[in-house]
Design an enzyme around this catalytic site. Structure first.
Site, PDB file in Angstrom:
ATOM      1  N   THR A 123       0.815  -1.210   0.000  1.00 26.93           N
ATOM      2  CA  THR A 123       0.000   0.000   0.000  1.00 26.93           C
ATOM      3  C   THR A 123       0.851   1.263   0.000  1.00 26.93           C
ATOM      4  OG1 THR A 123      -1.870  -1.084   1.101  1.00 26.93           O
ATOM      5  CG2 THR A 123      -1.730   1.297   1.313  1.00 26.93           C
ATOM      6  N   SER A 162       1.819  -7.236  -0.775  1.00 22.74           N
ATOM      7  CA  SER A 162       2.510  -8.229   0.063  1.00 22.74           C
ATOM      8  C   SER A 162       1.770  -9.556   0.110  1.00 22.74           C
ATOM      9  CB  SER A 162       2.747  -7.691   1.471  1.00 22.74           C
ATOM     10  OG  SER A 162       1.531  -7.533   2.181  1.00 22.74           O
ATOM     11  N   THR A 169       1.396  -4.415   4.420  1.00 22.27           N
ATOM     12  CA  THR A 169       1.106  -4.813   5.798  1.00 22.27           C
ATOM     13  C   THR A 169       0.543  -6.222   5.928  1.00 22.27           C
ATOM     14  OG1 THR A 169      -1.097  -3.806   5.684  1.00 22.27           O
ATOM     15  CG2 THR A 169       0.705  -2.431   6.502  1.00 22.27           C
ATOM     16  N   ASP A 170       0.012  -6.795   4.838  1.00 23.86           N
ATOM     17  CA  ASP A 170      -0.645  -8.105   4.941  1.00 23.86           C
ATOM     18  C   ASP A 170       0.297  -9.186   5.466  1.00 23.86           C
ATOM     19  OD1 ASP A 170      -3.006  -7.044   4.040  1.00 23.86           O
ATOM     20  OD2 ASP A 170      -2.868  -7.872   2.015  1.00 23.86           O
TER      21      ASP A 170
END
Length: 328
Positions: free
Chosen positions: A12, A55, A87-88
């Site tokens: 992101t 990610s 962030t995933d």
């Protein structure tokens, strides 16, 4: 002047919305550095492009490539390394690097919850904070770190706790080890558990995470056995319990010498060892030879098991490395 390398992997933090209004990866390392404020007058930041992907698309092979790049960059005179990441799966990448590198400079991961086209994106603050931490010599003593929303969290403890809020990464039980305040890096504590193993043959290994839930049975376990999984992470219930219908599959895996590591779907605390005795209880599983995964989340226990298997560790060695801090 301190010198920091910024390695971009996408996520992101590197995304902008197109005419459809949907965000896609567009910004590279140089674009992210150019967005920084006056910090570039204090710290020299070099751009290094790795990937530009969500990610969720990161693979085991990507992790190995990133680790090799980090080691290579660490030998080029930098005082620290910042990795921008989605962030995933950031917590898995951070923990993988924590377990497989032992460098004398800080490694810091960061990202954002709001893309570059969103209202009040958190991109610039997170990168600027991360660069300050990466340039701080004390950070090298703390293992791999995640910096998010001006908090500093160890890779072992960090987990994503909210789907969209900008302060999503937390150490849920112990809190951050430091913060960035008024452009200063402040440290509160030093982590007691920092582990380094290196890396062996990794890409061909298969370790599955198998959840347990009301009514779950052995079908998923048997699929893993049939697919020749090298290890299994059991995400148990509560303080280390499994539905009875899963036990035949678990026993089959153990009899085939597949390392089975127990974790819990409950976020905080450690597994019990000698409280309950019913079939599927923590004591019952321990007697079967199940390895206890300490307080690690299922996804981090998987990363650790993959690393240990890549190094050729035996069952007894794997058991020791998972249980040494709490159960031995």
């Amino acid at each position: 002047m301190k010198k920091v390398a910024l390695i971009s992997t996408g996520g992101t933090i590197a995304m902008k919305a197109d005419e459809s209004g949907l965000a896609f990866p567009t910004a590279g390392a140089k674009d992210l550095i150019n967005s920084l404020p006056d910090i570039r007058h204090e710290i020299l930041v070099d751009d290094i492009e790795f990937k530009n992907i969500p990610s969720a698309h990161m693979t085991i092979g990507n992790l190995v490539e990133l680790r090799d790049l980090v080691v290579e960059v660490s030998n080029k005179g930098y005082d620290g390394i910042v990795i921008t990441h989605g962030t995933d799966t950031m917590e898995e990448t951070a923990y993988f690097l924590d377990l497989t590198t032992n460098l004398n400079i800080p490694i810091v991961l960061t990202g954002s919850q709001r893309n570059l086209s969103a209202i009040s994106p958190d991109v610039v603050l997170n990168i600027a904070d991360s660069v300050r931490v990466a340039a701080d010599s004390i950070a090298a003593e703390m293992g791999v770190l995640i910096v998010f929303s001006s908090e500093i969290i160890t890779a072992r403890e960090a987990t994503k706790t909210h789907k969209s809020r900008v302060d999503t990464f937390k150490s849920q039980e112990f809190g951050p080890i430091g913060t960035i305040d008024n452009n200063r890096v402040l440290w509160f504590r030093k982590p007691m558990i920092i582990e380094h193993y290196g890396l062996g043959k990794f890409e061909s290994l298969i370790v599955d995470i198998i959840p347990s839930y009301l009514g779950s049975d052995s079908r998923i376990i048997r699929n893993s056995i049939r697919d020749k999984a090298n290890g299994i992470i059991l995400q148990g219930l509560g303080a280390g319990h499994i539905p009875e219908a899963m036990l035949d599959g678990i026993e089959e895996a153990v009899n085939l010498s597949i390392p089975v590591v127990l974790t819990s779907r409950v976020a905080k605390g450690r597994l019990l060892t000698n409280t309950y005795g019913f079939k599927g209880s923590e004591r019952y599983l321990r007697n079967l030879g199940i390895i206890f995964g300490e307080d690690l989340s299922s996804q981090k226990a998987r990363i650790k098991l993959l690393v240990l298997l890549s190094m050729g560790f035996s069952y007894e060695e794997i058991k020791y490395e998972f249980e040494k801090n709490y159960y031995i």
